[in-house]
Design a protein around this motif. Structure first.
Motif, PDB file in Angstrom:
ATOM      1  N   UNK A   1       0.836  -1.200   0.000  1.00  0.00           N
ATOM      2  CA  UNK A   1       0.000   0.000   0.000  1.00  0.00           C
ATOM      3  C   UNK A   1       0.866   1.243   0.000  1.00  0.00           C
ATOM      4  N   UNK A   2       0.450   2.240  -0.753  1.00  0.00           N
ATOM      5  CA  UNK A   2       1.209   3.482  -0.782  1.00  0.00           C
ATOM      6  C   UNK A   2       0.250   4.671  -0.762  1.00  0.00           C
ATOM      7  N   UNK A   3       0.536   5.588   0.141  1.00  0.00           N
ATOM      8  CA  UNK A   3      -0.257   6.812   0.196  1.00  0.00           C
ATOM      9  C   UNK A   3       0.487   7.879  -0.589  1.00  0.00           C
ATOM     10  N   UNK A   4      -0.214   8.537  -1.495  1.00  0.00           N
ATOM     11  CA  UNK A   4       0.414   9.598  -2.270  1.00  0.00           C
ATOM     12  C   UNK A   4      -0.337  10.909  -2.043  1.00  0.00           C
ATOM     13  N   UNK A   5       0.379  11.912  -1.603  1.00  0.00           N
ATOM     14  CA  UNK A   5      -0.191  13.249  -1.487  1.00  0.00           C
ATOM     15  C   UNK A   5       0.381  14.039  -2.644  1.00  0.00           C
ATOM     16  N   UNK A   6      -0.501  14.498  -3.531  1.00  0.00           N
ATOM     17  CA  UNK A   6      -0.012  15.089  -4.782  1.00  0.00           C
ATOM     18  C   UNK A   6      -0.505  16.519  -4.950  1.00  0.00           C
ATOM     19  N   UNK A   7       0.407  17.461  -4.808  1.00  0.00           N
ATOM     20  CA  UNK A   7       0.123  18.870  -5.109  1.00  0.00           C
ATOM     21  C   UNK A   7      -1.057  19.461  -4.366  1.00  0.00           C
ATOM     22  N   UNK A   8      -1.155  19.180  -3.058  1.00  0.00           N
ATOM     23  CA  UNK A   8      -2.313  19.666  -2.299  1.00  0.00           C
ATOM     24  C   UNK A   8      -2.185  21.161  -2.026  1.00  0.00           C
ATOM     25  N   UNK A   9      -3.233  21.894  -2.423  1.00  0.00           N
ATOM     26  CA  UNK A   9      -3.280  23.336  -2.163  1.00  0.00           C
ATOM     27  C   UNK A   9      -4.539  23.668  -1.386  1.00  0.00           C
TER      28      UNK A   9
END
Lengths: 247, 291
Positions: free
Chosen positions: A1-9
């Motif tokens: 499992x991998x959590x990805x946080x991508x470009x959160x604004x």
């Protein structure tokens, strides 16, 4: 499992708080988030816990959008309710999730011994010491069986002796249960001691300014504090934080 | 109870190294923090006011005897007691209707207070609409409204119930509304992170958290309720302590008026004490938390 946080604004009105925060977390990893006060660390956790909707960017679990049930959130305050016993405080999340009270109690009760709370099931929160309250709050988070634990400065309100004991304890139980943890902290030493990786956020609006990998063997004990690698990582992080305004 | 002492008891006890499994041994159960004041015995709390009352009665008795006041003007406490005992059957027969009216009126008031407070808590629109009206309802001069109630609704139960409800629903509704609002907003976030909605927040946080201020409000309201019942009866009733007082006053039986007053006071104090009993059953945790 991998959590990805991508470009959160995220912006609150005209005030930009998070400006393209990106990182990822793998199963079993312990990742700390450091940053200057008021830089938006808690807002980031709000986004992950599903409390704040990001204006842009996404949070993904193995490529699919993460739901609220991915993250177990432990806020800064312990928020143990005086009208519930310690046991019933720890079952709160399960009850809210619709589990029967009896089953919820059975599941929570199993964790009381490893959390050093055995014998306090029927006590009221006011009867617990500060460290015990934090462990009860962590138990309430852990028992929900979410994939990632979000710990927002869990030891911030404790005196330094208790805090050190809690850090050692957390290191030990985490190794035993194999939790995936994201930790917000102001304490550089705490971050290095507990983490596989430390993310440093810039001042507001925040982005990930630096990532430091902590390559120290586990399980770690207090002796590690004087390890050259530990000292080097601590110095590097302090340096980055102090240069915060230039980031 | 103020917000400040609400917070103070959530502070952790004296810091100590936490009991870590497999390390130093634990020293049993931590004692519950309690103040010395909370431990004052029942006798210690009841004795002082009783003594003061007895002292006042002695002074009163002495003054009436020494000045030889006519009993129609001011009877001595002993005469009030003696006549009250002689007329105990009539007094009792008038106490029952008053108790009944109080109970029904207070039940209506509780129901209305809860419905309004919960409605206001869930709907900002209702809050804006109702809170000013709640305040306005308290500016109505009961002394003028009560006789009108008799004109509109007759001498039965209804006008008295309405007067009692009118004087007591306000503290209940306001106590609840403020109690709900006292909830920690971060607790709402915690509940949301657990997957709960507004209803879960109400059920697990706002409702139990409002109970201390509800019971405070209940105590204020219950004393108003008895006085309200007496007043409503005083204006017009077939039976009850209020109308009994009015009748005895008209026949210059000051001693019996005072005997009825004494019964009223006893009833009020008993109902006031009953609220603590209810609190102990419904929310025993408040006792340890309240200073």
């Amino acid at each position: 499992m991998k959590i990805t946080v991508a470009g959160v604004e995220v912006a609150f009105g005209d005030l930009p708080v998070l400006d393209g925060v990106s990182f990822d977390v793998a199963t079993g990893e312990f990742v700390s988030v450091l940053g200057p006060s008021g830089c938006g660390k808690s807002t980031l956790f709000g986004v992950l816990a599903g409390l704040v909707a990001p204006d842009h960017g996404r949070v993904l679990v193995d490529g699919a959008p993460a739901g609220r049930e991915t993250f177990g959130y432990m806020p800064q305050k312990d928020l143990l309710f005086p009208w519930r016993t310690v046991l019933d405080n720890t079952t709160l999340g399960l009850e809210v999730g619709g589990m029967r009270r009896r089953e919820a109690r059975e599941r929570a009760r199993e964790l009381f011994a490893p959390f050093g709370l055995a014998g306090f099931e029927r006590s009221r929160p006011a009867e617990l010491s500060g460290g015990m309250r934090q462990r009860a709050a962590l138990l309430r988070t852990v028992v929900q069986d979410r994939e990632v634990l979000l710990l927002d400065e869990p030891f911030g309100a404790l005196d330094s002796l208790t805090r050190t004991a809690m850090q050692e304890w957390l290191e030990e139980v985490r190794g035993r249960f194999g939790w995936t943890v994201l930790l917000i902290t102001h304490d550089v030493r705490e971050a290095v001691f507990l983490s596989d990786r430390v993310l440093v956020l810039s001042s507001r609006p925040a982005h990930v300014a630096r990532e430091v990998r902590i390559d120290l063997p586990r399980p770690r004990e207090v002796g590690v504090l004087t390890d050259p690698a530990f000292v080097a990582a601590e110095a590097e992080l302090l340096d980055t934080l102090r240069g915060g305004t230039r980031l | 109870m103020t917000r400040a002492d609400h917070r103070s008891r959530t502070e952790p006890g004296p810091p100590s190294s936490p009991p870590v499994p497999g390390r130093a041994g634990r020293t049993g159960r931590a004692p519950a923090p309690r103040t010395a004041r909370g431990r004052t015995s029942l006798l210690g709390r009841v004795a002082p006011p009783v003594l003061v009352v007895l002292l006042l009665l002695v002074v009163w008795q002495g003054a009436v005897t020494a000045l030889d006041v006519r009993p129609q003007v001011l009877p001595s406490p002993l005469r009030v007691l003696e006549q009250g005992w002689a007329f105990r059957a009539v007094l009792w027969a008038n106490t029952l209707p008053t108790l009944q009216v109080t109970a029904v009126g207070f039940a209506v008031s509780l129901a209305v207070g809860w419905v309004l407070a919960v409605g206001v808590d869930f709907s900002p629109w209702l809050r804006r609409a109702l809170v000013p009206l709640l305040v306005a309802s308290q500016t109505l001069p009961i002394i003028a409204v009560a006789p009108l109630m008799i004109i509109w609704f007759g001498f039965g139960l209804l006008p008295k119930v309405l007067v009692i409800a009118l004087v007591t629903f306000f503290p209940i509704a306001v106590g609840l509304i403020e109690g709900f609002a006292r909830a920690d907003p971060e607790a709402a976030n915690l509940l949301r992170s657990m997957g709960g909605g507004r209803w879960a927040e109400f059920r697990y946080v706002r409702l139990p958290g409002a109970l201390p201020s509800f019971f405070t409000a209940l105590r204020i309201a219950i004393t108003y309720a008895v006085t309200g019942a007496i007043f409503a009866e005083y204006v017009g009733a077939r039976a009850g302590l209020g109308i009994y007082m009015a009748q005895q006053k008209n026949s210059f039986r000051t001693d019996l008026v005072l005997a009825a007053v004494a019964v009223t006071a006893l009833v009020s104090v008993a109902l006031f004490g009953l609220t603590y009993l209810v609190e102990r059953v419904v929310a025993p945790w408040i006792k340890g938390a309240r200073r």
